[in-house]
Design a protein around this motif. Structure first.
Motif, PDB file in Angstrom:
ATOM      1  N   LYS A 160       0.955  -1.134   0.082  1.00 42.14           N
ATOM      2  CA  LYS A 160       0.162  -0.383  -0.308  1.00 42.14           C
ATOM      3  C   LYS A 160       0.550   1.242   0.197  1.00 42.14           C
ATOM      4  O   LYS A 160       1.382   1.217   0.615  1.00 42.14           O
ATOM      5  CB  LYS A 160      -0.674  -0.210   1.613  1.00 42.14           C
ATOM      6  N   LEU A 161       0.193   2.094  -0.912  1.00 40.70           N
ATOM      7  CA  LEU A 161       1.006   3.400  -0.997  1.00 40.70           C
ATOM      8  C   LEU A 161       0.360   4.848  -0.454  1.00 40.70           C
ATOM      9  O   LEU A 161      -0.838   4.140  -1.913  1.00 40.70           O
ATOM     10  CB  LEU A 161       1.865   3.524  -2.148  1.00 40.70           C
ATOM     11  N   GLY A 162       0.378   5.365   0.547  1.00 40.53           N
ATOM     12  CA  GLY A 162      -0.648   6.661   0.366  1.00 40.53           C
ATOM     13  C   GLY A 162      -1.859   6.203   2.096  1.00 40.53           C
ATOM     14  O   GLY A 162      -2.019   4.604   2.293  1.00 40.53           O
ATOM     15  N   GLY A 163      -2.720   6.781   1.541  1.00 35.54           N
ATOM     16  CA  GLY A 163      -3.491   6.679   2.329  1.00 35.54           C
ATOM     17  C   GLY A 163      -3.577   6.106   4.686  1.00 35.54           C
ATOM     18  O   GLY A 163      -2.360   6.102   4.711  1.00 35.54           O
ATOM     19  N   SER A 164      -4.518   4.621   5.247  1.00 38.46           N
ATOM     20  CA  SER A 164      -3.624   5.510   6.988  1.00 38.46           C
ATOM     21  C   SER A 164      -3.164   4.397   7.173  1.00 38.46           C
ATOM     22  O   SER A 164      -3.227   2.536   5.466  1.00 38.46           O
ATOM     23  CB  SER A 164      -5.132   4.892   7.121  1.00 38.46           C
ATOM     24  N   GLN A 165      -1.791   3.604   6.966  1.00 39.20           N
ATOM     25  CA  GLN A 165      -1.098   2.711   7.262  1.00 39.20           C
ATOM     26  C   GLN A 165      -1.297   1.710   8.413  1.00 39.20           C
ATOM     27  O   GLN A 165      -0.588   1.898   9.265  1.00 39.20           O
ATOM     28  CB  GLN A 165       0.548   2.923   7.453  1.00 39.20           C
ATOM     29  N   VAL A 166      -2.313   1.112   8.277  1.00 42.19           N
ATOM     30  CA  VAL A 166      -2.419   0.238   9.935  1.00 42.19           C
ATOM     31  C   VAL A 166      -3.395  -1.020   9.367  1.00 42.19           C
ATOM     32  O   VAL A 166      -3.896  -1.267   8.549  1.00 42.19           O
ATOM     33  CB  VAL A 166      -4.112   1.382  10.148  1.00 42.19           C
ATOM     34  N   VAL A 167      -2.639  -1.956   9.967  1.00 40.45           N
ATOM     35  CA  VAL A 167      -2.932  -3.400   9.769  1.00 40.45           C
ATOM     36  C   VAL A 167      -4.361  -3.913  10.404  1.00 40.45           C
ATOM     37  O   VAL A 167      -4.807  -3.525  11.623  1.00 40.45           O
ATOM     38  CB  VAL A 167      -1.651  -4.210  10.795  1.00 40.45           C
ATOM     39  N   THR A 168      -5.376  -4.396   9.482  1.00 40.79           N
ATOM     40  CA  THR A 168      -6.462  -4.490   9.574  1.00 40.79           C
ATOM     41  C   THR A 168      -6.419  -6.137  10.235  1.00 40.79           C
ATOM     42  O   THR A 168      -6.276  -6.690  10.273  1.00 40.79           O
ATOM     43  CB  THR A 168      -7.494  -4.206   8.404  1.00 40.79           C
ATOM     44  N   ASN A 169      -7.950  -6.630  10.861  1.00 33.77           N
ATOM     45  CA  ASN A 169      -7.809  -7.140  11.135  1.00 33.77           C
ATOM     46  C   ASN A 169      -8.138  -8.581   9.953  1.00 33.77           C
ATOM     47  O   ASN A 169      -8.247  -9.464   9.591  1.00 33.77           O
ATOM     48  CB  ASN A 169      -9.441  -8.627  12.400  1.00 33.77           C
ATOM     49  N   TYR A 170      -8.787  -7.973   8.712  1.00 36.35           N
ATOM     50  CA  TYR A 170      -9.027  -8.200   7.439  1.00 36.35           C
ATOM     51  C   TYR A 170      -7.720  -9.119   6.705  1.00 36.35           C
ATOM     52  O   TYR A 170      -7.317 -10.360   6.347  1.00 36.35           O
ATOM     53  CB  TYR A 170      -9.807  -7.501   6.864  1.00 36.35           C
ATOM     54  N   MET A 171      -6.720  -8.621   6.770  1.00 31.05           N
ATOM     55  CA  MET A 171      -5.525  -8.324   6.711  1.00 31.05           C
ATOM     56  C   MET A 171      -5.007  -9.756   7.304  1.00 31.05           C
ATOM     57  O   MET A 171      -4.081 -10.482   6.946  1.00 31.05           O
ATOM     58  CB  MET A 171      -3.674  -6.956   6.730  1.00 31.05           C
ATOM     59  N   LEU A 172      -5.158  -9.553   8.868  1.00 34.47           N
ATOM     60  CA  LEU A 172      -4.550 -11.274   9.332  1.00 34.47           C
ATOM     61  C   LEU A 172      -5.140 -12.191   8.965  1.00 34.47           C
ATOM     62  O   LEU A 172      -4.098 -13.250   8.572  1.00 34.47           O
ATOM     63  CB  LEU A 172      -4.446 -10.476  10.970  1.00 34.47           C
ATOM     64  N   ASN A 173      -6.840 -12.097   8.987  1.00 32.57           N
ATOM     65  CA  ASN A 173      -7.081 -12.796   8.267  1.00 32.57           C
ATOM     66  C   ASN A 173      -6.783 -13.888   7.374  1.00 32.57           C
ATOM     67  O   ASN A 173      -6.784 -14.899   7.090  1.00 32.57           O
ATOM     68  CB  ASN A 173      -8.617 -12.553   9.080  1.00 32.57           C
ATOM     69  N   PHE A 174      -6.343 -12.936   6.529  1.00 32.94           N
ATOM     70  CA  PHE A 174      -6.302 -13.296   4.859  1.00 32.94           C
ATOM     71  C   PHE A 174      -4.723 -13.762   4.992  1.00 32.94           C
ATOM     72  O   PHE A 174      -4.739 -14.764   4.669  1.00 32.94           O
ATOM     73  CB  PHE A 174      -5.930 -12.189   3.857  1.00 32.94           C
ATOM     74  N   TYR A 175      -3.939 -13.056   5.511  1.00 38.93           N
ATOM     75  CA  TYR A 175      -2.627 -13.568   5.751  1.00 38.93           C
ATOM     76  C   TYR A 175      -2.659 -15.188   6.340  1.00 38.93           C
ATOM     77  O   TYR A 175      -2.445 -16.015   6.318  1.00 38.93           O
ATOM     78  CB  TYR A 175      -2.014 -12.336   5.928  1.00 38.93           C
ATOM     79  N   ASP A 176      -3.628 -15.224   7.529  1.00 41.76           N
ATOM     80  CA  ASP A 176      -3.645 -16.077   7.931  1.00 41.76           C
ATOM     81  C   ASP A 176      -4.309 -17.417   7.033  1.00 41.76           C
ATOM     82  O   ASP A 176      -3.855 -18.506   7.049  1.00 41.76           O
ATOM     83  CB  ASP A 176      -4.732 -16.279   9.405  1.00 41.76           C
TER      84      ASP A 176
END
Length: 178
Positions: A13-29
Motif C-alpha cells: 500500500k502507498l498512501g492512505g492510513s497505514q494500519v494493519v487490519t483484522n481483514y489483512m491478518l485473516n487473509f494472511y492466516d
C-alpha cells in the motif's frame, strides 16, 4: 488469481492510513493455513488506485495470484506481471506459464445415449447418494470426480468406443458405395 480486495502487508500500500487490519491478518492466516503464497509480480508495483489526483491518492496491490509449491514444481518458469492501470481503477495482471509439465487429462463428456440404458440411472444414484466429507463443496468435487471416472469406465464396458465404431461404419459404407 484475481481481485482479492485485500492487501497482505503494508508494503502493498502507498498512501492512505497505514494500519494493519483484522481483514489483512485473516487473509494472511488463510494463505498460510492453506499453504499458499502470493506470487511476486514484476512491472507496476500496485494493481489498484482510488484515482484521486491530489495528496489523498492511494495505490494498493489487491489483484494477485496465489500458488502452492505443487504448481511451482509443475511450472518452474511461472511469471506474473502487473500491467499499467488504464481506464479502470484496477490494472490487469498477466500470468505466464512457460515450460509447464503437461498432463494428459481428457475432459469428461456426458453422452445422451447413456440415459437410454437401464443400468445408467442406478449407477448415477449409487454414486451421487454418497457422503464423503462434511464440507459440501469438497463432497461435491470428490463425488463428481468419482462419477466421471466410473461413468467413463461404464461407457467403455457397455458401449465401447462409439467414435471408433462410427468411423469404421463410415469407412464400410464408403467402400460399399464405391
Amino acid at each position: 488469481m484475481g481481485d482479492f480486495n485485500i492487501i497482505t502487508s503494508l508494503d502493498e500500500k502507498l498512501g492512505g492510513s497505514q494500519v494493519v487490519t483484522n481483514y489483512m491478518l485473516n487473509f494472511y492466516d488463510f494463505l498460510n493455513n492453506e499453504n499458499l503464497f502470493s506470487l511476486r509480480a514484476f512491472g507496476i508495483p500496485y494493481t489498484w488506485t482510488n484515482k484521486h489526483e491530489d495528496d489523498s491518492i492511494i495505490f494498493e496491490t489487491l489483484d494477485r495470484v496465489c500458488v502452492n509449491t505443487s504448481l511451482l514444481n509443475d511450472c518452474p518458469d511461472i511469471k506474473l506481471e502487473n500491467l499499467p492501470i488504464i481506464g479502470s481503477d484496477h490494472g490487469l495482471i498477466c500470468l505466464t506459464l512457460n515450460n509447464m509439465k503437461k498432463k494428459k487429462n481428457r475432459c469428461f463428456k456426458f453422452e445422451a445415449i447413456w440415459l437410454s440404458h437401464k443400468e445408467f440411472i442406478p449407477l448415477v444414484e449409487n454414486i451421487w447418494n454418497q457422503k464423503h466429507n462434511t464440507n459440501p463443496l469438497l463432497n461435491f468435487v470428490t463425488i463428481a470426480n468419482q462419477f466421471s471416472s466410473q461413468a467413463q469406465s461404464w461407457n467403455k464396458n457397455v458401449y465401447g468406443n462409439l467414435f471408433r465404431k462410427l468411423e469404421e461404419l463410415n469407412e464400410r459404407s464408403k467402400l460399399i458405395q464405391q
